[in-house]
Design an enzyme around this catalytic site. Structure first.
Site, short mmCIF file in Angstrom:
data_model
loop_
_atom_site.label_atom_id
_atom_site.label_comp_id
_atom_site.label_asym_id
_atom_site.label_seq_id
_atom_site.Cartn_x
_atom_site.Cartn_y
_atom_site.Cartn_z
N GLU A 92 0.63 -1.14 0.00
CA GLU A 92 0.01 -0.08 -0.02
C GLU A 92 0.89 1.15 0.01
OE1 GLU A 92 -3.43 2.36 2.64
OE2 GLU A 92 -2.53 0.46 3.17
N HIS A 94 -5.99 9.01 6.05
CA HIS A 94 -7.31 8.80 5.65
C HIS A 94 -7.77 7.61 5.60
CE1 HIS A 94 -10.29 11.44 2.90
NE2 HIS A 94 -10.92 10.29 3.20
N LEU A 95 -8.58 7.39 6.52
CA LEU A 95 -9.16 6.01 6.88
C LEU A 95 -9.83 5.45 5.54
CD1 LEU A 95 -10.22 4.26 9.42
CD2 LEU A 95 -12.46 5.26 8.80
N HIS A 96 -9.48 4.11 5.30
CA HIS A 96 -10.04 3.51 4.03
C HIS A 96 -10.09 2.08 4.27
CE1 HIS A 96 -5.89 3.76 3.46
NE2 HIS A 96 -5.75 2.88 2.75
N PHE A 97 -11.22 1.60 3.81
CA PHE A 97 -11.14 0.15 3.57
C PHE A 97 -10.66 -0.35 2.28
CE2 PHE A 97 -14.70 0.52 6.80
CZ PHE A 97 -14.77 -0.73 7.46
#
Ligand SMILES: [Zn+2]
Length: 161
Positions: free
Chosen positions: A11, A114-117
């Protein structure tokens, strides 16, 4: 040959070199890989996917933790995850999914702020294909094709809300 399935490990590639948040950019700009912009949530394709169809679902707001979301945003986020899974099922017919959050660098988070699934579709036997994908890194064409296939479904999502 050892096969390591580590869907979140790469990532870091996602992290923007200029320091600007890629999710906020994708929402405000004309992000070529942005599939969906909702009132509180958004869906983008991972530019460097582990496998074709790897999607990222995030809140529109730039927050780094679930606790910073209000109840409505949390509900929308999970609903969007569910809808994205449903669309992937329809378009790509995978055998299963990995769905998850990477919280903290040690957990593989590349864009911690930044939160992300992650939603990663899985097919029986795909671990072999993955090594090919990883070596080639020529996925952009795959991504554009997949994007064109997925976009009409996410457009319908926008109309519904
Ligand atoms: Zn952001």
């Amino acid at each position: 040959m050892k096969t390591l399935w580590a869907p979140w490990r790469m990532e870091y590639i996602l992290s923007d070199k200029d320091g600007e948040c890629i999710f906020c950019q994708a929402f405000s700009g004309e992000g070529a890989l942005t599939l969906y912009k909702g009132a509180t949530t958004m869906v983008v394709m991972n530019k460097y996917p582990y496998i074709n169809g790897h999607l990222l679902v995030s809140p529109v707001r730039h927050v780094d933790a679930m606790r910073l979301l209000n109840r409505e945003e949390k509900g929308d986020l999970l609903e969007t995850v569910e809808q994205a899974i449903a669309i992937l099922k329809t378009v790509m017919n995978p055998d299963g999914f990995n769905v998850g959050l990477n919280l903290g660098k040690v957990a593989g988070a590349g864009v911690e702020a930044h939160l992300h699934f992650h939603i990663v579709p899985r097919w029986f036997g795909d671990t072999n294909a993955l090594t090919v994908f990883a070596d080639l890194r020529v996925i952009p064409e795959h991504i554009r094709v997949t994007y064109r296939n997925l976009k009409p479904h996410f457009d319908k999502l926008s109309e519904r809300i």
